[in-house]
Design a protein around this motif. Structure first.
Motif: not given
Length: 460
Positions: A345, A348, A445, A448
């Motif tokens: 995450y 990203v 993640p 996303k």
């Protein structure tokens, strides 16, 4: 006709005129389809390779964070492997010990508790009267009473503490039928100065030379309470008349056996035995004899334990303990999965512009999704593989330095080294579980990242 048909009809061999339209199109269509499929397969392989290269580079750029995340997976999977291996090894060790015991014997104790457990006030005094009563029971082959105590052995300046059993040494074969002695040994149950020595006492671990040999004199120091309750200490010499070969039973290997009357005198037992071993006529009669003993003395006043009951109790304890520790290991593995989510995450958020650039030059959502999922897969593969290796090595280290497991009968007897056992199915299951949890942790993640808009990403 199409161009491909005309080309075939005008072929120099002149076979085009005799080939029908249907017969021409089928091979051409098939060859084109095969070519397209092969090209697509090559492109897929190229894309897959490119995805893994990019994922590996991304993990390498963030070495510290990636290493800590992989370490979380290593800890979880390694703990599960180590616990499974040590549990299987301990079970095999216990089974090996039980196999040395005769299946028709029972350990009788005053009060209902397992051998080696905490001793409370005796409810029944084991004396000659109790021994004779047990011998008179149906289906009883023999009864072997024994005194227990501690001796400090001194052999040419080498000091070693040992458990001592005062019993008829000739009846040791009732407990362990496969028992063997070293060459030159003899059993002398009526000799008050004779001593039969277990292998771990005669050859202590870590010593390059034997502590005692057959025919050697040895000084034994013992303690007892006098009439006023004061602790007294005295010494006496014994002759080693026999050395027992390794039996696999720690109560025998880590003990010495002396004459019954001598033990009674040394420890001032006043004819009160510490334990009684009852041998049934056969293994089929064990339950009947056990039931008869508890009927006479009461199940709350006397304990009758069989090797089968010892195994069941230890397996139950071991199973509960292993399940608890395995739960902790699984939680550690889940913590590793949370670490993967956090790492990816954060990755990203740090690579938004990079993702926007890739999308701007034509990268599809599926490519971005695969990119981050492959990072999670690499973390899982590295973590689970290293975890299995570390778990196997760690289990050997822990069993080497772990406290020894008491043998049957307790008394401070030390167990032999427990060797971990690793089953291929257990290794595979832990490896698959670690990889699957890593992939699951990478789903959000990756999703996303794949849903980011190129324009929004490039603005940041």
């Amino acid at each position: 006709m199409g161009l491909r048909e005309d080309a075939l009809k005008n072929n120099g061999n002149g076979i085009g005129a005799s080939v029908s339209k249907i017969n021409i199109r089928r091979p051409v269509t098939a060859s084109v389809g095969t070519w397209v499929a092969q090209k697509k397969k090559r492109n897929n392989k190229k894309n897959l390779k490119q995805i893994f290269v990019l994922s590996f580079d991304a993990l390498r750029e963030r070495k510290a964070r990636s290493s800590l995340t992989i370490l979380m997976v290593v800890v979880g999977s390694g703990l599960m492997i180590a616990i499974n291996g040590m549990s299987a090894g301990q079970t095999a060790f216990i089974n090996k010990q039980l196999n040395t015991l005769a299946p028709n014997i029972m350990f009788v104790s005053s009060g209902q508790h397992l051998r080696g457990g905490p001793d409370g006030p005796p409810t029944i005094i084991f004396n000659a009267e109790v021994v004779n009563r047990l011998k008179s029971l149906p289906f009883v082959q023999d009864v072997v009473p024994a005194y227990q105590g501690q001796l400090q052995l001194n052999s040419q300046g080498n000091i070693l503490n040992s458990q001592v059993m005062g019993m008829d040494a000739s009846k040791i074969y009732l407990v362990n039928p496969s028992l063997q002695l070293v060459d030159g040994s003899s059993i002398q149950p009526n000799n008050p100065s004779a001593m039969l020595v277990g292998d771990s006492i005669a050859n202590p671990p870590g010593m390059t030379t034997p502590l005692v040999t057959v025919g050697q004199n040895i000084k034994a120091t013992y303690s007892f309470s006098d009439q006023s309750g004061k602790l007294q200490q005295q010494s006496r010499s014994f002759v080693v008349t026999g050395v027992i070969q390794p039996s696999g039973n720690n109560q025998i290997d880590r003990a010495v056996i002396i004459n019954q009357a001598t033990a009674n005198s040394l420890f001032h037992k006043a004819g009160k035995f510490d334990e009684i071993v009852v041998a049934a006529q056969s293994a089929d009669n064990v339950n009947a004899v056990q039931h008869e003993i508890t009927n006479i003395y009461g199940s709350n006043n006397i304990g009758v334990i069989t090797p089968k009951a010892i195994l069941a109790a230890r397996q139950q304890f071991q199973s509960g303990n292993s399940s608890f520790i395995l739960d902790i290991a699984f939680i550690a593995l889940l913590v590793g999965a949370v670490g993967i989510i956090t790492t990816l995450y954060t990755s990203v958020n740090e690579r938004i512009k990079e993702i926007g650039t890739m999308k701007a030059i034509g990268a599809k959502n599926r490519f971005i999704l695969s990119l981050f999922m492959s990072e999670a897969l690499l973390i899982g593969l590295l973590g689970s593989t290293l975890g299995i290796l570390m778990g196997m090595v760690g289990s050997y280290v822990m069993t080497s330095f772990a406290p020894r497991t008491p043998g049957f009968g307790g008394g401070g007897a030390a167990a032999a080294h427990i060797i971990p056992i690793f089953m291929p199915n257990d290794l595979l299951n832990v490896w698959v579980l670690s990889v699957v949890l890593s992939l699951v942790a990478g789903v959000y993640p990756a999703w996303k990242a794949s849903r980011l808009s190129p324009l929004e990403a490039l603005r940041r």
